[in-house]
Design a protein around this motif. Structure first.
Motif, PDB file in Angstrom:
ATOM      1  N   VAL A 192      38.044  62.293   8.696  1.00 33.47           N
ATOM      2  CA  VAL A 192      38.926  61.422   9.381  1.00 33.47           C
ATOM      3  C   VAL A 192      38.366  61.290  10.347  1.00 33.47           C
ATOM      4  N   ASP A 193      37.347  61.632  11.271  1.00 33.24           N
ATOM      5  CA  ASP A 193      37.631  60.923  12.632  1.00 33.24           C
ATOM      6  C   ASP A 193      36.757  59.792  12.480  1.00 33.24           C
ATOM      7  N   SER A 194      35.709  59.578  11.872  1.00 29.89           N
ATOM      8  CA  SER A 194      35.573  58.273  12.501  1.00 29.89           C
ATOM      9  C   SER A 194      36.872  57.266  11.077  1.00 29.89           C
ATOM     10  N   SER A 195      36.859  57.076  10.593  1.00 30.75           N
ATOM     11  CA  SER A 195      37.971  56.769   9.701  1.00 30.75           C
ATOM     12  C   SER A 195      39.373  56.974  10.741  1.00 30.75           C
ATOM     13  N   VAL A 196      39.724  57.654  12.043  1.00 32.04           N
ATOM     14  CA  VAL A 196      40.873  56.236  12.667  1.00 32.04           C
ATOM     15  C   VAL A 196      40.175  56.010  13.516  1.00 32.04           C
ATOM     16  N   THR A 197      39.021  56.151  13.886  1.00 32.37           N
ATOM     17  CA  THR A 197      38.529  55.324  14.470  1.00 32.37           C
ATOM     18  C   THR A 197      38.402  53.613  14.709  1.00 32.37           C
ATOM     19  N   ALA A 198      37.688  53.646  13.668  1.00 27.58           N
ATOM     20  CA  ALA A 198      38.242  52.787  12.681  1.00 27.58           C
ATOM     21  C   ALA A 198      39.651  51.410  12.363  1.00 27.58           C
ATOM     22  N   ALA A 199      40.189  52.595  12.354  1.00 25.27           N
ATOM     23  CA  ALA A 199      41.922  52.061  11.743  1.00 25.27           C
ATOM     24  C   ALA A 199      42.165  51.601  13.420  1.00 25.27           C
ATOM     25  N   LEU A 200      42.407  52.711  14.473  1.00 23.45           N
ATOM     26  CA  LEU A 200      42.558  52.286  16.068  1.00 23.45           C
ATOM     27  C   LEU A 200      42.295  51.389  16.112  1.00 23.45           C
ATOM     28  N   ALA A 218      45.665  59.609  11.179  1.00 21.13           N
ATOM     29  CA  ALA A 218      45.624  59.360   9.856  1.00 21.13           C
ATOM     30  C   ALA A 218      46.898  59.406   8.962  1.00 21.13           C
ATOM     31  N   ALA A 219      47.525  59.890   8.957  1.00 19.21           N
ATOM     32  CA  ALA A 219      48.656  60.766   8.097  1.00 19.21           C
ATOM     33  C   ALA A 219      49.691  58.670   8.533  1.00 19.21           C
ATOM     34  N   ARG A 220      49.634  58.971  10.073  1.00 18.57           N
ATOM     35  CA  ARG A 220      50.534  57.111   9.818  1.00 18.57           C
ATOM     36  C   ARG A 220      49.632  55.924   9.535  1.00 18.57           C
ATOM     37  N   PHE A 221      48.503  56.285   8.871  1.00 23.33           N
ATOM     38  CA  PHE A 221      47.441  55.042   8.669  1.00 23.33           C
ATOM     39  C   PHE A 221      47.435  55.077   7.115  1.00 23.33           C
ATOM     40  N   ASN A 222      47.952  56.239   6.978  1.00 26.44           N
ATOM     41  CA  ASN A 222      48.013  56.505   5.617  1.00 26.44           C
ATOM     42  C   ASN A 222      46.845  56.535   4.863  1.00 26.44           C
ATOM     43  N   LEU A 223      45.925  57.695   5.825  1.00 31.05           N
ATOM     44  CA  LEU A 223      44.226  57.340   4.933  1.00 31.05           C
ATOM     45  C   LEU A 223      44.311  58.003   4.681  1.00 31.05           C
TER      46      LEU A 223
END
Length: 360
Positions: free
Chosen positions: A16-24, A188-193
């Motif tokens: 989740v951490d690196s996925s949110v990093t990319a999304a942000l 992560a929830a906001r980006f629907n990851l």
């Protein structure tokens, strides 16, 4: 937020951490490229032992990272660092245990794989910087970069990052350093990851079942390090089946009787001895470190700081004196329990990392 739009490679682990990093970073308008390190082949383990257990960097994690990249519509690459990981992390992990030390492979993986090899790949793609999901912060102070703790004390990972150099910090981003884990999961929830609720990795990635003794013996064989369990007084109390089975501070599994509780207080790999003693023998007032990496100009004399001798250790006041040859002497205001050769000692003032080195 960065002042201008940049090309940024994000080290995507599938969590989740690196996925949110990319999304942000994409949300901020940057050109984001996802990159995942393939560092260890799980096929032989899973064929013999079944599924993995909460580790990072498995094939499932690579698939998760790829799917997240697809959902974000960013380019995605897998880079094969298996040989580098074997040489720089696994071999050194085994060498340390067989030399009587207790290694920290996560620090080595960050040092060599992420912030040397992966950063080099990012530069080959003409990226401005490499971003990771670490909970730490990098700030510029004049001409120097400062490494600071993550704002969430429960997630701070600055301890694992003490090897960062000034040129590396100029090219590295930690977008999550000012967030809590709860805030990251909310993003992560906001980006629907798809990884929004994914559990955290806990174990050493190349020892997915947590049985490091099995791993060491598969890598190096059994029997070569068998020997005696010796009291600090010199009295032989029993025998053991390998010095690598023990670490400083260990109490359970000694298999010997004594009129007081005994702990491992030292490993003498040369003589294949496990040295045990009472609790007071675990207390040490000083230690030496080598391969010191200073984040500040190297002090000309002793400085007062706080020192952390393992990841979950609370920092304690200490006097740190630089020594020739990239070494330093650390004297604690109060004796510390279980100082362990092979672990890192990291120096702090407030939330700033001053430097650190490997305990001798």
């Amino acid at each position: 937020m960065l002042e201008r739009k940049k090309r940024i490679v994000v080290a995507m682990s599938g969590g989740v951490d690196s996925s949110v990093t990319a999304a942000l970073l994409k949300e901020q308008g940057h050109e984001v490229i996802g990159m995942t390190m393939q560092i260890w082949d799980y096929s032989s383990f899973t064929a013999e032992h079944g599924e993995t257990f909460g580790t990072c960097c498995s094939l499932d994690d690579v698939y998760d990272a790829r799917r997240v990249a697809e959902s974000l519509d960013i380019p995605f690459y897998v880079v094969n660092f298996e040989k580098d990981f074997q040489r720089e992390v696994i071999d050194r992990f085994c060498d340390d245990y067989f030399a009587g030390r207790t290694p920290n492979p996560c620090v080595l993986c960050n040092q060599v794989l992420k912030f040397e090899l992966l950063l080099r790949r990012a530069r080959e793609l003409e990226a401005d910087c490499l971003a990771t999901g670490h909970y730490a912060r990098i700030e510029q102070d004049g001409e120097r970069h400062c490494l600071r703790k993550g704002l969430d004390p429960a997630k701070d990972q600055s301890y694992f990052l003490f090897t960062l150099t000034q040129p590396q910090m100029a090219r590295v981003l930690f977008p999550l350093g000012g967030m809590t884990k709860e805030e990251v999961r909310a993003h992560a929830a906001r980006f629907n990851l798809r990884v929004a609720e994914k559990a955290e990795s806990q174990d050493i990635c190349f020892v997915p079942d947590g049985d490091y003794v099995r791993f060491l013996e598969e890598e190096r064989g059994a029997g070569a390090m068998n020997g005696e369990i010796v009291h600090v007084s010199g009295q032989v109390l029993g025998s053991h089946q390998g010095t690598y089975r023990y670490t400083v501070g260990q109490r359970r599994g000694l298999g010997i009787g004594w009129h007081q509780p005994l702990f491992v207080v030292g490993i003498d790999a040369e003589n294949r001895q496990v040295v045990v003693g009472e609790q007071e023998h675990l207390q040490r007032s000083e230690l030496s470190v080598h391969q010191v990496n200073w984040h500040i100009p190297e002090p000309s004399g002793a400085i007062e700081a706080r020192c952390r001798i393992r990841y979950r250790h609370s920092e304690v006041p200490a006097t740190i004196t630089p020594l020739p040859g990239g070494r330093a002497r650390v004297v604690f205001a109060q004796a510390q329990r279980g100082i362990t050769p092979g672990q890192a000692a990291v120096f702090y003032q407030g939330d700033q990392v001053l430097g650190g080195g490997w305990i001798e």
